[in-house]
Design an enzyme around this catalytic site. Structure first.
Site, PDB file in Angstrom:
ATOM      1  N   ASP A  71       0.859  -1.180   0.000  1.00 51.11           N
ATOM      2  CA  ASP A  71       0.000   0.000   0.000  1.00 51.11           C
ATOM      3  C   ASP A  71       0.895   1.230   0.000  1.00 51.11           C
ATOM      4  O   ASP A  71       2.005   1.195   0.529  1.00 51.11           O
ATOM      5  CB  ASP A  71      -0.922   0.034   1.218  1.00 51.11           C
ATOM      6  CG  ASP A  71      -2.014   1.074   1.055  1.00 51.11           C
ATOM      7  OD1 ASP A  71      -2.970   0.809   0.313  1.00 51.11           O
ATOM      8  OD2 ASP A  71      -1.885   2.167   1.638  1.00 51.11           O
ATOM      9  N   GLN A  72       0.400   2.294  -0.599  1.00 54.64           N
ATOM     10  CA  GLN A  72       1.196   3.522  -0.661  1.00 54.64           C
ATOM     11  C   GLN A  72       0.386   4.710  -0.179  1.00 54.64           C
ATOM     12  O   GLN A  72      -0.777   4.874  -0.549  1.00 54.64           O
ATOM     13  CB  GLN A  72       1.663   3.766  -2.097  1.00 54.64           C
ATOM     14  CG  GLN A  72       2.627   4.937  -2.234  1.00 54.64           C
ATOM     15  CD  GLN A  72       3.118   5.066  -3.658  1.00 54.64           C
ATOM     16  OE1 GLN A  72       2.390   5.531  -4.527  1.00 54.64           O
ATOM     17  NE2 GLN A  72       4.341   4.629  -3.911  1.00 54.64           N
TER      18      GLN A  72
END
Length: 196
Positions: A71-72
């Site tokens: 995830d970013q």
């Protein structure tokens, strides 16, 4: 049909393309989780939690597999910058970020369903955006339409032209899947490369 040991827990075409570079067989499964940040949660904590939850959600459905979750979260002045979704939001993001440094937290989780252990890491990338006029930002957005990208810029494509500098220990982290960290994690659990 036999299934691969590795599973990418993602709906992202960018992550799928990155993982395919390792030339390892893998399957893709889309995790069904709420990706909203929790109240008071730091950007790093949000990215780490979501990467782990994505991997855990898929691992629960596919026992015995090695699941990769990522995830970013992009941040400016410790405020989270999400995916813009449309042109107006993307332009507002780029206007706010121009001439400034944005920190991208790309969290990675490798969940080993064979023994229910996991590895977790946040790879940070500092990106300096060029101080460009509105007309250039608008033109960039109309050409590339990066409305599904946190921070409204695709560094792997034309977005590189609106960036001044990228500082990271892992050049693939900014695109969404840190392959240097990932290959290290996979080696830790006995995954071999180069057909050995």
């Amino acid at each position: 049909m036999t299934s691969s040991l590795l599973v990418l827990a993602s709906s992202s075409a960018y992550r799928k393309e990155l993982l395919s570079r390792l030339q390892l067989p893998f399957d893709v499964a889309v995790p069904d989780i709420d990706e909203s940040p929790l109240p008071g949660e730091t950007p790093s904590a949000t990215a780490l939690r979501l990467a782990r939850e994505k991997a855990a959600a898929v691992a629960a459905k596919l026992p015995g597999r090695v699941v990769i979750g990522s995830d970013q979260v992009a941040t400016l002045d410790d405020q989270q910058i999400g995916k813009p979704g449309d042109h107006a939001n993307a332009l507002a993001q780029l206007q706010t970020m121009r001439g400034r440094e944005v920190v991208f937290h790309t969290a990675l989780c490798v969940w080993d369903g064979r023994d229910q252990t996991f590895q977790l890491e946040d790879i940070q990338t500092v990106v300096k955006f060029r101080d460009l006029p509105d007309a250039e930002l608008d033109a960039y957005l109309r050409i590339e339409q990066p409305y599904d990208c946190a921070g409204s810029a695709k560094n792997e494509a034309l977005g590189i032209a609106i960036l001044e500098r990228i500082d990271s220990s892992d050049p693939t982290a900014l695109t969404g899947l840190p392959l240097i960290a990932l290959t290290g994690m996979l080696r830790n659990i006995g995954v071999s490369f180069f057909n050995l």
